[in-house]
Each structure stands twice: as C-alpha cells, then as structure tokens.
Write a protein that holds these residues in place. Structure first.
Motif, short mmCIF file in Angstrom:
data_model
loop_
_atom_site.label_atom_id
_atom_site.label_comp_id
_atom_site.label_asym_id
_atom_site.label_seq_id
_atom_site.Cartn_x
_atom_site.Cartn_y
_atom_site.Cartn_z
N HIS A 4 -31.81 -66.93 92.08
CA HIS A 4 -30.95 -66.90 90.90
C HIS A 4 -29.50 -66.82 91.34
CE1 HIS A 4 -28.89 -64.99 87.41
NE2 HIS A 4 -29.66 -65.82 86.74
N PRO A 5 -28.62 -67.63 90.76
CA PRO A 5 -27.24 -67.68 91.25
C PRO A 5 -26.42 -66.43 91.04
CG PRO A 5 -27.50 -69.01 89.25
CD PRO A 5 -28.89 -68.61 89.68
N ALA A 6 -26.96 -65.43 90.39
CA ALA A 6 -26.25 -64.16 90.18
C ALA A 6 -24.88 -64.40 89.57
CB ALA A 6 -26.14 -63.39 91.50
N ILE A 7 -24.86 -65.07 88.44
CA ILE A 7 -23.62 -65.38 87.74
C ILE A 7 -23.02 -64.10 87.17
CG2 ILE A 7 -22.62 -66.73 85.85
CD1 ILE A 7 -25.10 -68.58 86.12
N ASN A 142 -29.77 -65.44 78.44
CA ASN A 142 -30.73 -64.61 79.19
C ASN A 142 -30.76 -65.01 80.65
OD1 ASN A 142 -33.00 -64.74 76.38
ND2 ASN A 142 -31.56 -63.13 76.89
N PHE A 143 -30.74 -66.32 80.92
CA PHE A 143 -30.78 -66.79 82.30
C PHE A 143 -29.52 -66.38 83.05
CE2 PHE A 143 -29.94 -70.03 85.56
CZ PHE A 143 -31.10 -69.91 86.31
N ILE A 144 -28.36 -66.53 82.42
CA ILE A 144 -27.11 -66.13 83.06
C ILE A 144 -27.12 -64.65 83.39
CG2 ILE A 144 -24.63 -65.84 82.66
CD1 ILE A 144 -24.74 -68.48 81.07
N ASN A 145 -27.66 -63.85 82.47
CA ASN A 145 -27.75 -62.40 82.70
C ASN A 145 -28.81 -62.04 83.74
OD1 ASN A 145 -25.73 -61.77 80.93
ND2 ASN A 145 -27.04 -60.84 79.38
N GLY A 146 -29.68 -63.00 84.09
CA GLY A 146 -30.76 -62.70 85.04
C GLY A 146 -31.77 -61.73 84.48
N VAL A 160 -36.14 -66.30 92.80
CA VAL A 160 -36.03 -64.87 93.06
C VAL A 160 -34.88 -64.32 92.23
CG1 VAL A 160 -35.56 -63.10 94.79
CG2 VAL A 160 -36.92 -65.11 95.40
N PHE A 161 -35.20 -63.30 91.41
CA PHE A 161 -34.20 -62.68 90.56
C PHE A 161 -33.86 -61.29 91.10
CE2 PHE A 161 -36.18 -65.78 87.82
CZ PHE A 161 -35.14 -66.25 87.02
N ALA A 162 -32.59 -60.98 91.11
CA ALA A 162 -32.17 -59.63 91.52
C ALA A 162 -32.78 -58.62 90.57
CB ALA A 162 -30.64 -59.54 91.50
N GLY A 163 -33.34 -57.58 91.11
CA GLY A 163 -33.96 -56.55 90.30
C GLY A 163 -35.41 -56.80 90.00
N ALA A 164 -35.93 -57.97 90.43
CA ALA A 164 -37.34 -58.29 90.17
C ALA A 164 -38.14 -58.38 91.45
CB ALA A 164 -37.44 -59.61 89.39
N GLY A 165 -37.61 -57.85 92.54
CA GLY A 165 -38.33 -57.90 93.79
C GLY A 165 -38.01 -59.17 94.57
N LEU A 167 -40.29 -61.60 95.39
CA LEU A 167 -41.20 -62.71 95.15
C LEU A 167 -40.61 -63.70 94.15
CD1 LEU A 167 -44.59 -60.77 94.87
CD2 LEU A 167 -43.71 -62.03 96.84
N PRO A 168 -40.86 -65.00 94.35
CA PRO A 168 -40.34 -66.00 93.41
C PRO A 168 -41.08 -65.93 92.07
CG PRO A 168 -41.76 -67.04 95.04
CD PRO A 168 -41.59 -65.61 95.48
N ARG A 169 -40.35 -66.18 91.02
CA ARG A 169 -40.89 -66.08 89.68
C ARG A 169 -40.54 -67.32 88.87
NH1 ARG A 169 -42.38 -60.95 88.07
NH2 ARG A 169 -42.10 -59.34 89.65
N HIS A 170 -41.32 -67.53 87.82
CA HIS A 170 -40.99 -68.60 86.89
C HIS A 170 -39.61 -68.34 86.26
CE1 HIS A 170 -44.84 -70.74 86.72
NE2 HIS A 170 -45.47 -69.57 86.67
N PRO A 171 -38.73 -69.33 86.23
CA PRO A 171 -37.50 -69.17 85.44
C PRO A 171 -37.82 -69.37 83.96
CG PRO A 171 -37.54 -71.34 86.45
CD PRO A 171 -38.78 -70.62 86.94
N SER A 172 -38.55 -68.41 83.41
CA SER A 172 -39.12 -68.58 82.07
C SER A 172 -38.04 -68.67 80.99
CB SER A 172 -40.07 -67.42 81.76
OG SER A 172 -39.41 -66.18 81.87
N GLN A 173 -36.84 -68.17 81.28
CA GLN A 173 -35.76 -68.32 80.30
C GLN A 173 -35.48 -69.81 80.06
OE1 GLN A 173 -35.40 -67.11 83.44
NE2 GLN A 173 -34.26 -65.19 83.48
N LEU A 174 -35.53 -70.60 81.15
CA LEU A 174 -35.27 -72.04 81.02
C LEU A 174 -36.45 -72.74 80.35
CD1 LEU A 174 -33.63 -72.78 84.49
CD2 LEU A 174 -32.54 -72.13 82.33
N TYR A 175 -37.67 -72.28 80.63
CA TYR A 175 -38.83 -72.84 79.92
C TYR A 175 -38.67 -72.63 78.42
CZ TYR A 175 -41.30 -72.45 84.47
OH TYR A 175 -41.70 -72.54 85.78
N GLN A 176 -38.30 -71.40 78.04
CA GLN A 176 -38.20 -71.08 76.62
C GLN A 176 -37.00 -71.78 75.98
OE1 GLN A 176 -38.78 -66.60 77.15
NE2 GLN A 176 -40.15 -67.00 75.45
N ALA A 177 -35.92 -71.97 76.76
CA ALA A 177 -34.79 -72.74 76.23
C ALA A 177 -35.23 -74.16 75.90
CB ALA A 177 -33.65 -72.76 77.25
#
Length: 260
Positions: A4-7, A142-146, A160-165, A167-177
């Motif tokens: 995640h770009p950690a915007i 939501n995606f920008i906020n991570g 990989v999202f900061a605060g989520a460990g 492991l790689p995760r689905h960028p589900s915010q983009l799926y839902q967008a």
C-alpha cells in the motif's frame, strides 16, 4: 506482492486547517451527484427543475453524513461510542456505515418530498442513480486511508497494508469501488434511462447494491471487534444487506403492477 502506498491522509494544509482526502472524496461524490442530477433533470418530461438540485443534494448530504456516522457507531461499535460519545463527531478518522447513510438519505428524501409536495418514491427514484458515484469515491477514500483492507491472499495483486501484518491482502476497497461504484452505476443509470413504474428504480438500486456488497464482502476482512456474525462466514455488512435485498425484491414486484 504489492505494498500500500501509505498516502498521507491529509491532502493539503491550509494554515491550521488540514484538508483530508477522506473528506475530499465526499465532496467529489456530492459534486458528481449534482452533475448527474442536472443531466437527469434536463431530460424531457423529467418533472424536475435544475434549481431544485441544490436543496436536494444538501438534504441528502446531511442525511448521508449524519446517518453514516451514527450507523457506524450503532451497527459496528456501539459499546465504544456509547462510552465515548464525543468520538462520533470525529468522522475524518474514518468509520462510516453505508447502511446508516442510506437510512439518513431516505429520511432526507422523505423530508424533501414533504417540503416540495412530491411523493417519497418520486424522490428516491430520482436520487438512486446518483448514489453509486459517491460510493465509488468513498471506497477510494478508504483505500487512501489504508483501512477496511481485505483478507489474506496469494494472488499477484495482493497488497500489504500497514497495520494489517506482513501478509498480502485483497485490496478489497478497490473491489468494492468497482462493484458498488462503477458496476452499480451502470446498472441503475441505464435502467433509469427509460420511463419506469414508481419505485422500480429504487428497487433495482437496493437489489443491485445488496447483491454486489454481499459478494464483495467475501474478499474483505471482517472487522476485528466483530468477526463473523454467523456461520463462520457471514459478516455484519452482509447481514445488513439482507433487508435491502428483500425490500428491493418487494418494491420491484409492486412496481411491476403499476403503469409507467
């Protein structure tokens, strides 16, 4: 895997005022709703006037923000917010419930319909095609906020999202967008392009959102303080979609008995 770009959640500082991306996404959503509403109002025989849109969007914006925030507090973290009621106003930290926002918008539509002498479903049928662009903008926020990341995955676009460990995760915010925003917009906008019976457009919106949100939740990590609410797979978001699916089906059934 991706990271995640950690915007920075703050888009710009204006002196002591910090303008956050999350808030800007809401402004984008409301601006898009006004522009689309103007196009709908200008259609021959729409029965709507462009000057009405300012009041309508204001009503709906207030309903969405207040309902979304209160809905999040009541549906997802009632114990925390009952113990810390002042935290409810800190909407810039994230934490908005679509289902609460929907109830707020419905209340706003009822008030606007009462003020203008329009029927409730005349207002909701007009508003429904304007909503998905706001949902798209909100999910991008939501995606920008991570936040609201997805479940662990081994797919090549896992992130990989900061605060989520680690492991790689689905960028589900983009799926839902994509689902709740782009796909739902195409469905409801095209359906509403032709004359429809009263409440049919509202019914299609409820069915479409309920189904797409229900599907998207399978890639989203359940909220840690809730987990699965039933069957070891049903999330709170999916549970709240069930009344929407039922209501949408009933409304379409009733609309089918009415003339266009």
């Amino acid at each position: 895997m991706l990271h995640h770009p950690a915007i920075d959640p703050v888009a710009v500082h204006l002196g002591p005022l910090a303008v956050r991306w999350y808030g800007l996404m809401y402004l984008v959503g409301f601006a898009a709703a006004w522009w689309l509403g103007r196009r709908r109002a200008l259609r021959p025989g729409s029965g709507w006037q462009v000057p009405e849109l300012g009041d309508l969007i204001f009503y709906c914006a207030m309903g969405a923000v207040l309902g979304g925030r209160l809905g999040y507090a009541l549906f997802y973290q009632p114990q925390f917010y009952l113990s810390n009621p002042l935290a409810i106003v800190r909407a810039w930290e994230g934490g908005m419930s679509f289902h609460g926002g929907l109830l707020g918008v419905l209340a706003a539509c009822w008030l606007f319909g009462r003020k203008t002498g329009r029927g409730f479903f005349a207002v909701t049928d007009f508003v429904a095609p304007l909503v998905p662009t706001g949902l798209l903008a909100g999910r991008l926020g939501n995606f920008i906020n991570g936040e609201l990341w997805g479940r662990v995955t081994d797919l090549p676009w896992g992130m990989v999202f900061a605060g989520a460990g680690s492991l790689p995760r689905h960028p589900s915010q983009l799926y839902q967008a994509a689902l709740e925003g782009a796909v739902l917009f195409v469905i409801v906008w095209l359906y509403s392009a032709r004359p429809r019976p009263r409440m049919a457009v509202s019914g299609v919106f409820l069915l479409g959102y309920g189904a797409l949100r229900f599907a998207g939740e399978f890639a989203r990590e359940p909220d840690a303080y809730l987990g699965f609410v039933a069957f070891d797979w049903l999330t709170m978001g999916q549970l709240l979609c069930l009344p929407m699916l039922a209501a949408g089906a009933v409304m379409l059934g009733l609309a089918g008995r009415r003339p266009r």
